[in-house]
Design an enzyme around this catalytic site. Structure first.
Site, PDB file in Angstrom:
ATOM      1  N   HIS A   3       2.853 -17.554 -19.005  1.00 13.82           N
ATOM      2  CA  HIS A   3       2.520 -18.792 -19.718  1.00 13.82           C
ATOM      3  C   HIS A   3       1.269 -18.581 -20.572  1.00 13.82           C
ATOM      4  O   HIS A   3       1.263 -18.886 -21.774  1.00 13.82           O
ATOM      5  CB  HIS A   3       2.296 -19.918 -18.698  1.00 13.82           C
ATOM      6  CG  HIS A   3       1.856 -21.219 -19.298  1.00 13.82           C
ATOM      7  ND1 HIS A   3       2.686 -22.316 -19.395  1.00 13.82           N
ATOM      8  CD2 HIS A   3       0.679 -21.605 -19.838  1.00 13.82           C
ATOM      9  CE1 HIS A   3       2.027 -23.317 -19.977  1.00 13.82           C
ATOM     10  NE2 HIS A   3       0.794 -22.903 -20.251  1.00 13.82           N
ATOM     11  N   GLU A   4       0.222 -18.048 -19.956  1.00 15.06           N
ATOM     12  CA  GLU A   4      -1.057 -17.900 -20.676  1.00 15.06           C
ATOM     13  C   GLU A   4      -0.940 -16.904 -21.826  1.00 15.06           C
ATOM     14  O   GLU A   4      -1.436 -17.159 -22.916  1.00 15.06           O
ATOM     15  CB  GLU A   4      -2.163 -17.497 -19.705  1.00 15.06           C
ATOM     16  CG  GLU A   4      -2.523 -18.591 -18.698  1.00 15.06           C
ATOM     17  CD  GLU A   4      -2.905 -19.908 -19.367  1.00 15.06           C
ATOM     18  OE1 GLU A   4      -3.567 -19.877 -20.422  1.00 15.06           O
ATOM     19  OE2 GLU A   4      -2.525 -20.975 -18.860  1.00 15.06           O
TER      20      GLU A   4
ATOM     21  N   HIS B 128       0.624 -18.324 -24.922  1.00 12.02           N
ATOM     22  CA  HIS B 128      -0.230 -19.109 -25.825  1.00 12.02           C
ATOM     23  C   HIS B 128      -0.764 -18.228 -26.958  1.00 12.02           C
ATOM     24  O   HIS B 128      -0.917 -18.680 -28.089  1.00 12.02           O
ATOM     25  CB  HIS B 128      -1.401 -19.732 -25.055  1.00 12.02           C
ATOM     26  CG  HIS B 128      -1.036 -21.016 -24.359  1.00 12.02           C
ATOM     27  ND1 HIS B 128      -0.431 -22.070 -25.020  1.00 12.02           N
ATOM     28  CD2 HIS B 128      -1.197 -21.425 -23.077  1.00 12.02           C
ATOM     29  CE1 HIS B 128      -0.230 -23.065 -24.163  1.00 12.02           C
ATOM     30  NE2 HIS B 128      -0.673 -22.704 -22.975  1.00 12.02           N
TER      31      HIS B 128
ATOM     32  N   TYR C 202      -2.278 -28.174 -31.006  1.00 11.00           N
ATOM     33  CA  TYR C 202      -2.303 -28.548 -29.581  1.00 11.00           C
ATOM     34  C   TYR C 202      -2.587 -30.042 -29.422  1.00 11.00           C
ATOM     35  O   TYR C 202      -3.615 -30.460 -28.888  1.00 11.00           O
ATOM     36  CB  TYR C 202      -3.346 -27.705 -28.860  1.00 11.00           C
ATOM     37  CG  TYR C 202      -3.082 -27.549 -27.379  1.00 11.00           C
ATOM     38  CD1 TYR C 202      -1.960 -26.860 -26.928  1.00 11.00           C
ATOM     39  CD2 TYR C 202      -3.947 -28.082 -26.445  1.00 11.00           C
ATOM     40  CE1 TYR C 202      -1.706 -26.715 -25.582  1.00 11.00           C
ATOM     41  CE2 TYR C 202      -3.711 -27.943 -25.080  1.00 11.00           C
ATOM     42  CZ  TYR C 202      -2.587 -27.257 -24.668  1.00 11.00           C
ATOM     43  OH  TYR C 202      -2.342 -27.109 -23.320  1.00 11.00           O
TER      44      TYR C 202
ATOM     45  N   GLU D 125       2.934 -26.090 -25.216  1.00  9.90           N
ATOM     46  CA  GLU D 125       2.940 -25.961 -23.753  1.00  9.90           C
ATOM     47  C   GLU D 125       4.312 -25.505 -23.255  1.00  9.90           C
ATOM     48  O   GLU D 125       4.427 -24.635 -22.388  1.00  9.90           O
ATOM     49  CB  GLU D 125       2.610 -27.314 -23.119  1.00  9.90           C
ATOM     50  CG  GLU D 125       1.159 -27.489 -22.781  1.00  9.90           C
ATOM     51  CD  GLU D 125       0.637 -26.335 -21.935  1.00  9.90           C
ATOM     52  OE1 GLU D 125       1.178 -26.102 -20.844  1.00  9.90           O
ATOM     53  OE2 GLU D 125      -0.304 -25.667 -22.370  1.00  9.90           O
TER      54      GLU D 125
ATOM     55  N   ASP E  41      -4.909 -39.228 -23.576  1.00  6.82           N
ATOM     56  CA  ASP E  41      -5.356 -38.239 -22.580  1.00  6.82           C
ATOM     57  C   ASP E  41      -4.609 -36.919 -22.760  1.00  6.82           C
ATOM     58  O   ASP E  41      -3.496 -36.898 -23.297  1.00  6.82           O
ATOM     59  CB  ASP E  41      -5.064 -38.746 -21.158  1.00  6.82           C
ATOM     60  CG  ASP E  41      -5.931 -39.938 -20.793  1.00  6.82           C
ATOM     61  OD1 ASP E  41      -6.939 -40.178 -21.489  1.00  6.82           O
ATOM     62  OD2 ASP E  41      -5.597 -40.620 -19.807  1.00  6.82           O
TER      63      ASP E  41
ATOM     64  N   HIS F 247       0.804 -31.786 -21.400  1.00  3.63           N
ATOM     65  CA  HIS F 247       1.346 -31.235 -20.157  1.00  3.63           C
ATOM     66  C   HIS F 247       2.379 -32.169 -19.510  1.00  3.63           C
ATOM     67  O   HIS F 247       3.031 -31.797 -18.550  1.00  3.63           O
ATOM     68  CB  HIS F 247       0.238 -30.963 -19.139  1.00  3.63           C
ATOM     69  CG  HIS F 247      -0.657 -29.816 -19.521  1.00  3.63           C
ATOM     70  ND1 HIS F 247      -1.830 -30.002 -20.222  1.00  3.63           N
ATOM     71  CD2 HIS F 247      -0.545 -28.488 -19.315  1.00  3.63           C
ATOM     72  CE1 HIS F 247      -2.406 -28.823 -20.421  1.00  3.63           C
ATOM     73  NE2 HIS F 247      -1.650 -27.887 -19.887  1.00  3.63           N
TER      74      HIS F 247
HETATM   75 ZN   LIG Z   1      -0.675 -23.941 -21.285  1.00  4.71          ZN
END
Ligand SMILES: [Zn+2]
Length: 332
Positions: free
Chosen positions: A157-158, A161, A172, A181, A253, A259
């Site tokens: 996942h990271e 990005h 984002y 995401e 938020d 997310h």
């Molecule tokens: Zn992420």
């Protein structure tokens, strides 16, 4: 741009947990994250300065916050016996192999950049992140979260990005942020299933499985198959993800719910991958990768991305169109 795995809203719940020790850990993580955002430029420069021309390197921060830390493993070295170091090394090597073998991509920048990973970052650190230059993993607080190198999809996942940053560059925020995401989850889960040699139909589709320790009522951080069902804990609350446009969360938020609403394109990918068949990485994953690298704009919304995937799907165009319809998104 810095991307952390665990969203702030969940860290705030960890902070609110009864246990004073653990509350302090999440507090430190949140406080540290705020300071980090203010100083990330300087930290990035430090990391760039040590790149050595190897495909990857693992460093050990030895529970400090100076990046990248001491070099502990690079290609050709035997396993060190330190779980975090060896998991990060194996995971990064596997992620580079997937990008090269399945998507013909040479590292995250497609120019063979070294991937630096730092383990044992800070004390009781409840997160993993890409800081714009390298991957960083905490050991977790030992109460709610275990070490972040354990689920390989966190690493996938990271690192993804960094791929998105250098391809579509999805903003984002709002729908493009939720797509950003989701794409990280798509290639994170594809990496996990590839290593487990699972077909899309066999897999559990859980992101961050095993990251919660025994005291938490939850199996993972997210479910791509059934968004909103990954955890339901008296203290951490319930997984807030949604999996259909009719439930889209309008909020300021979390960068506009990046997310939360990512559950919608996540579930579209799950539906497409199971319809296309075979492995997620080589089936629907190739279609999603083609869409990501097709020249879509930074502010692409769900419908725009759906269209790009249908356009890239060839003989599977109907399956992909139906997958998006299944979450309430119409490809044009
Ligand atoms: Zn992420």
């Amino acid at each position: 741009m810095r991307h952390a795995f665990v969203p702030d809203y969940l860290l705030e719940r960890v902070r609110a947990m009864d246990d004073a020790h653990c509350a302090r850990c999440a507090d430190l993580t949140l406080e540290h994250d705020r300071r980090f955002r203010a100083t990330r430029g300087a930290q990035s420069l430090t990391a760039t300065a040590v790149a050595s021309g190897k495909p990857w390197e693992i460093h050990d921060a030895e529970h400090g916050t100076t990046l990248p830390g001491r070099l502990v493993r690079s290609p050709g070295d035997a396993a060190t016996g330190d779980d975090a170091t060896d998991e990060a090394a194996d995971g990064i090597a596997a992620a580079l192999a997937m990008y090269a073998e399945v998507y013909d991509r040479d590292s995250f920048d497609d120019k063979g950049a070294d991937v630096l990973g730092t383990v044992h970052y800070d004390q009781n650190y409840d997160n993993a992140f890409w800081n714009g230059t390298q991957l960083v993993f905490g050991d977790g607080d030992g109460k709610a979260f275990g070490r972040f190198t354990r689920p390989v999809d966190v690493l996938g996942h990271e690192l993804t990005h960094a791929v998105t940053e250098r391809t579509a560059g999805l903003t984002y925020e709002g729908q493009s942020g939720a797509l950003n995401e989701s794409i990280s989850d798509v290639f994170g889960i594809s990496l996990k299933q590839r290593l487990l040699k699972q077909s899309a139909k066999q897999a559990d589709w859980l992101i961050g499985e095993g990251i919660f320790l025994a005291g938490v009522k939850g199996t993972a951080l997210r479910s791509m198959k059934a968004p909103g069902t990954a955890y339901d804990d008296p203290q951490l609350g319930k997984d807030p993800q949604v999996g259909d446009m009719k439930d889209y969360v309008d909020t300021s938020d979390d960068n506009g719910g990046v997310h939360t609403n990512s559950g919608i394109p996540n579930r579209a990918f799950y539906l497409a991958a199971t319809a296309v068949g075979g492995s997620a990485a080589e089936g629907a994953g190739r279609i999603w990768y083609a869409a990501l690298t097709s020249g879509i704009g930074a502010d692409t919304d769900f419908a725009g991305f759906a269209t790009a995937t249908v356009d890239a799907a060839g003989e599977h165009a109907d399956d992909v169109r139906k997958a998006w319809q299944g979450v309430g998104v119409t490809a044009s």
